[in-house]
Write an enzyme that holds these catalytic residues in place. Structure first.
Site, PDB file in Angstrom:
ATOM      1  CG  PHE A 183      -2.621   0.806  -6.849  1.00 52.74           C
ATOM      2  CD1 PHE A 183      -3.021   1.902  -7.572  1.00 52.74           C
ATOM      3  CD2 PHE A 183      -3.391   0.416  -5.745  1.00 52.74           C
ATOM      4  CE1 PHE A 183      -4.158   2.629  -7.226  1.00 52.74           C
ATOM      5  CE2 PHE A 183      -4.524   1.128  -5.382  1.00 52.74           C
ATOM      6  CZ  PHE A 183      -4.902   2.244  -6.122  1.00 52.74           C
TER       7      PHE A 183
ATOM      8  CG  ASP B 268      -2.243   0.785   0.968  1.00 53.67           C
ATOM      9  OD1 ASP B 268      -2.154   1.985   0.627  1.00 53.67           O
ATOM     10  OD2 ASP B 268      -3.335   0.214   1.115  1.00 53.67           O
TER      11      ASP B 268
ATOM     12  CG  HIS C 107     -15.265  -0.048  -4.436  1.00 50.37           C
ATOM     13  ND1 HIS C 107     -16.146  -0.217  -3.393  1.00 50.37           N
ATOM     14  CD2 HIS C 107     -14.094   0.326  -3.873  1.00 50.37           C
ATOM     15  CE1 HIS C 107     -15.530   0.059  -2.244  1.00 50.37           C
ATOM     16  NE2 HIS C 107     -14.283   0.390  -2.522  1.00 50.37           N
TER      17      HIS C 107
ATOM     18  N   GLY D 285       4.437   1.417  -1.909  1.00 51.51           N
ATOM     19  CA  GLY D 285       4.546   1.802  -3.310  1.00 51.51           C
ATOM     20  C   GLY D 285       3.249   2.383  -3.839  1.00 51.51           C
TER      21      GLY D 285
HETATM   22  C1  LIG Z   1     -10.895   1.483   0.302  1.00 54.01           C
HETATM   23  S1  LIG Z   1      -9.274   1.257   0.863  1.00 54.01           S
HETATM   24  C2  LIG Z   1      -9.176  -0.507   0.939  1.00 54.01           C
HETATM   25  C3  LIG Z   1      -8.086  -1.011   1.822  1.00 54.01           C
HETATM   26  C4  LIG Z   1      -8.065  -2.527   2.027  1.00 54.01           C
HETATM   27  N1  LIG Z   1      -7.893  -3.241   0.773  1.00 54.01           N
HETATM   28  C5  LIG Z   1      -9.310  -2.969   2.731  1.00 54.01           C
HETATM   29  O1  LIG Z   1     -10.249  -3.429   2.062  1.00 54.01           O
HETATM   30  O2  LIG Z   1      -9.380  -2.839   3.955  1.00 54.01           O
HETATM   31  C6  LIG Z   1      -8.332   1.653  -0.587  1.00 54.01           C
HETATM   32  C7  LIG Z   1      -6.836   1.525  -0.405  1.00 54.01           C
HETATM   33  O3  LIG Z   1      -6.203   1.937  -1.630  1.00 54.01           O
HETATM   34  C8  LIG Z   1      -4.962   2.512  -1.290  1.00 54.01           C
HETATM   35  N2  LIG Z   1      -4.454   3.307  -2.413  1.00 54.01           N
HETATM   36  C9  LIG Z   1      -5.015   4.397  -2.977  1.00 54.01           C
HETATM   37  N3  LIG Z   1      -4.236   4.867  -3.975  1.00 54.01           N
HETATM   38  C10 LIG Z   1      -3.150   4.049  -4.029  1.00 54.01           C
HETATM   39  C11 LIG Z   1      -1.990   4.004  -4.854  1.00 54.01           C
HETATM   40  N4  LIG Z   1      -1.802   4.898  -5.837  1.00 54.01           N
HETATM   41  N5  LIG Z   1      -1.090   3.006  -4.664  1.00 54.01           N
HETATM   42  C12 LIG Z   1      -1.285   2.082  -3.677  1.00 54.01           C
HETATM   43  N6  LIG Z   1      -2.374   2.065  -2.867  1.00 54.01           N
HETATM   44  C13 LIG Z   1      -3.289   3.042  -3.036  1.00 54.01           C
HETATM   45  C14 LIG Z   1      -5.310   3.341  -0.071  1.00 54.01           C
HETATM   46  O4  LIG Z   1      -4.161   3.705   0.667  1.00 54.01           O
HETATM   47  C15 LIG Z   1      -6.267   2.416   0.675  1.00 54.01           C
HETATM   48  O5  LIG Z   1      -5.594   1.642   1.633  1.00 54.01           O
END
Ligand SMILES: C[S@@+](CC[C@H](N)C(=O)[O-])C[C@H]1O[C@@H](n2cnc3c(N)ncnc32)[C@H](O)[C@@H]1O
Length: 343
Positions: free
Chosen positions: A235, A207, A253, A233
């Site tokens: 994504f 994350d 989503h 990092g």
């Molecule tokens: C809705 S949360 C879901 C977190 C986890 N998968 C859960 O369900 O508990 C979305 C996640 O996407 C991560 N995120 C957003 N943009 C990102 C990026 N460019 N690279 C890596 N992670 C990212 C956020 O930090 C966050 O933890």
């Protein structure tokens, strides 16, 4: 022209409508109670509102009015002499409840999220994202610059993710996978549940840096830290290599289709042929049902700017990112696994 509008003369129907219209009051009242930690203060037994006001540094009469309003909504129970007790609903606001809703209540009423919802009409008129309209940036960028709010958001997700993990892992067997990469896995709640269930598996929690920096306590307390590598990092740039399964839970989503495909392509570049893609997302459900999914979809429009998609949407999006769509496994929680294979 005109004629009777069915149900309109029925006072109960009107009361039900007013209850829906005034839902914002309940949201804010719960937000305040959660932010003040009232349920935790009542965990050991009933207390007077004056006592709670002293413990939370709030105005005694105003706090009493908040608590009695929430008692009328069955969150607390008012007893003699302005004393309040927890109800079943109120117990769900304790921070130590396994599926605590406290973090979510604190998050949804926080002014920055709340203000975006205040511009829902903008989103409906334009089809554009309200959060960016109000704040000039997306939630991820805003929270990257506000670590307290970032941590509060992660806290709001953790119990929900635990709940979903139990439901999903009950119906979807990950036993064949030795190394599972959780892409944008937040604080690691889903991955920790998976590694607990599969003691021979190893995990990679991936994350943003300011998010994974808060993951250690959860991984340690779940007893999986020694089997879980933590990688920071972006994504859109690169994902960790070496997994035979890549989980993305409640990620896609948040994004419109072009970004959905970009994220999956980044994953694909790090995946060996044959590795599994496990996208854990809601099922939108039937028309006229599944309010939680339909309102979550609206939350995507207002907040991060994505969609809750119907199962039929996934096959084409997977293909565009060079994955073969394998199938969908629903769970009773309304969230399921959309499986792809790195083609
Ligand atoms: C809705 S949360 C879901 C977190 C986890 N998968 C859960 O369900 O508990 C979305 C996640 O996407 C991560 N995120 C957003 N943009 C990102 C990026 N460019 N690279 C890596 N992670 C990212 C956020 O930090 C966050 O933890």
């Amino acid at each position: 022209m005109g004629g009777k509008i069915i149900g309109q003369e029925d006072p109960r129907t009107l009361a039900q409508l007013r209850h829906l219209v005034n839902g914002y009051r309940v949201t804010q009242a719960l937000h305040v109670a959660a932010t003040l930690g009232i349920a935790d203060l009542l965990a050991a037994g009933p207390r007077s509102s004056d006592d709670l006001a002293a413990a939370t540094d709030t105005h005694p009469d105003a706090l009493y009015r908040l608590l009695r309003a929430l008692a009328s909504a069955e969150v607390f129970r008012e007893e003699e002499d302005r004393r309040f007790a927890l109800t079943d609903l109120g117990n769900g606001l304790r921070s130590d409840a396994p599926s605590s809703v406290a973090g979510w209540a604190a998050f949804v009423g926080d002014p920055y999220h709340w203000q975006a919802w205040g511009s829902l009409l903008y989103s409906v008129r334009t089809g554009e994202n309200a959060f960016r309209h109000v704040h000039g940036t997306d939630p991820w960028t805003l929270r990257a610059g506000d670590l307290e709010r970032s941590a509060a958001f992660d806290r709001s997700m953790t119990p929900l993710s635990r709940l979903v993990a139990t439901a999903v892992l009950d119906v979807y067997n990950v036993g064949r996978c030795r190394t599972v990469v959780d892409v944008a896995g937040g604080n690691g709640a889903f991955l920790a549940a998976l590694l607990t269930r599969y003691p021979a598996a190893r995990g990679v929690l991936f994350d943003q840096p300011h998010v994974v920096s808060g993951a250690s306590p959860l991984l340690e307390s779940s007893g999986v830290a020694d089997r879980c590598e933590v990688v920071e990092g972006n994504f859109f740039k690169a994902a960790p290599t070496g997994g035979d399964a890549y989980v993305l839970k409640s990620i896609l989503h948040d994004w419109e289709d072009p970004d959905f495909i970009r994220i999956l392509r980044t994953c694909r570049q790090s995946m060996e042929d044959g590795a599994a893609l496990l996208v854990v997302e809601r099922d939108l459900g039937q028309a006229n049902e599944d309010a939680e999914a339909k309102f979550s979809d609206l939350n995507m429009l207002v907040g991060p700017g994505g969609w809750e998609r119907a199962p039929e949407a996934y096959a084409a999006l997977f293909e565009a990112a060079e994955f073969r769509f394998v199938g969908y496994t629903p769970s009773p929680a309304g969230t399921g696994v959309y499986e792809g294979a790195a083609a």
